[in-house]
Scaffold this motif. Sequence first.
Motif, short mmCIF file in Angstrom:
data_model
loop_
_atom_site.label_atom_id
_atom_site.label_comp_id
_atom_site.label_asym_id
_atom_site.label_seq_id
_atom_site.Cartn_x
_atom_site.Cartn_y
_atom_site.Cartn_z
N ARG A 174 -26.54 -22.30 -35.44
CA ARG A 174 -26.93 -23.18 -36.54
C ARG A 174 -25.90 -23.14 -37.68
N CYS A 175 -25.75 -24.29 -38.32
CA CYS A 175 -24.88 -24.37 -39.50
C CYS A 175 -25.63 -23.74 -40.66
N MET A 176 -25.02 -22.72 -41.27
CA MET A 176 -25.71 -22.02 -42.36
C MET A 176 -25.73 -22.84 -43.65
N GLY A 177 -24.93 -23.92 -43.67
CA GLY A 177 -24.93 -24.77 -44.87
C GLY A 177 -26.15 -25.66 -44.92
N CYS A 178 -26.59 -26.16 -43.77
CA CYS A 178 -27.73 -27.10 -43.78
C CYS A 178 -28.81 -26.71 -42.77
N ASN A 179 -28.55 -25.65 -42.01
CA ASN A 179 -29.53 -25.13 -41.05
C ASN A 179 -29.73 -26.00 -39.80
N GLU B 289 -16.56 -30.08 -37.57
CA GLU B 289 -17.39 -30.26 -38.76
C GLU B 289 -18.84 -30.43 -38.35
N CYS B 290 -19.73 -29.93 -39.17
CA CYS B 290 -21.16 -30.06 -38.87
C CYS B 290 -21.54 -31.55 -38.88
N GLU B 291 -22.24 -31.95 -37.87
CA GLU B 291 -22.62 -33.36 -37.74
C GLU B 291 -23.50 -33.82 -38.90
N ASN B 292 -24.28 -32.91 -39.38
CA ASN B 292 -25.27 -33.25 -40.41
C ASN B 292 -24.69 -33.21 -41.82
N CYS B 293 -24.04 -32.09 -42.20
CA CYS B 293 -23.61 -31.97 -43.60
C CYS B 293 -22.10 -32.15 -43.77
N GLY B 294 -21.39 -32.18 -42.69
CA GLY B 294 -19.95 -32.45 -42.77
C GLY B 294 -19.10 -31.23 -43.10
ZN ZN Z 1 -24.33 -28.35 -41.74
#
Ligand code: ZN
Length: 240
Positions: free
Chosen positions: A205-210, A229-234
Motif C-alpha cells: 500500500r502507498c503510505m501517502g494515501c493508503n 507513481e501511485c495511481e491514486n495520489c501521484g
Molecule cells: Zn498514494
Amino acid sequence: MDKLALLYEYQQADAELEAFEKNLRNTQTRKQLIKLQNYLKKQQAVLRDMENRALVEQNALSEIDSQYDRMIELLSKKHKNIDEYESVDPQVLDYNVVRDLVHEYEMTYENIVKQKNRALAVQKRAEETDARLKEILSKVSKAQKEFAELKKQHEEELRSDSDTHEKLKKAAELAASKVDPALLERYNRIKQNRPMPVSLLKDGRCMGCNMELPSRDLAKLKKDGAIVECENCGRILYLI
Ligand SMILES: [Zn+2]
C-alpha cells in the motif's frame, strides 16, 4: 545508494527545513506582533475618523460664536433704540412702535439664549471627543511601545535561530545535489500539489494515501531503477 534512496533522504532534509521555517513564521512573538500590527492599523482609522469629527465640531463652534457676536451687537443696538424712546415725551410716544421694539428686543434675547445653549451642547460634545481621543492616543502609544519591544525580541529570536536554519539549509542543499536532476524536477512538480512527494510502500500500500498498488506496478517497482507513481495520489513510491 540508489536513486530513490537518495531522493528519500533529500525529502527528509527538505521536510525538516520546511518544518523549521514554518516554526520561524509561527512563533508566539510573531503572532503577537501581527496582532498588535492589526490593532494599530484599526486605531489609525479610528483616530482619523475622530480628527474629522473634532474638526466638524470646531467649525460648528466658531460658526455659533460668530452668530452669537452678531446677535449681541443687534441686541445692544435695540437696547439703544429703546433708551432713545425713554427720553421722548410720553405724550408723543407711539405705543405700537415701542411695543414692537420691546418685542424685537425680547426675541433677540431669546435667540441669544438658544445660541448659547447650542454652543454649550457642541462644546460638551467636543470635550467628549477630546477625552476619547486622549484615551485612544494613550492606548496607541502603549501598543506602539509594546510593538517595538516585541519586534526587538523577534529579531533576537531570528538571530539565534539563524545558525540552525543555515545548517538545515546546507543539509538540504547537499542532499539535493546528490539526487538525479530529472528525478528532483519530478519531485518538485509533485510537491506543488502533494506534501511529501515520496511515499513509502508498505504491505503493497502507498503510505501517502493508503491505496493498494496493482501487482503489475509492484513488479515494476521491484525492478531496479524503475520509478513508479501511485495511481491514486501521484506520489513517487519507495520500497525499502
Ligand atoms: Zn498514494
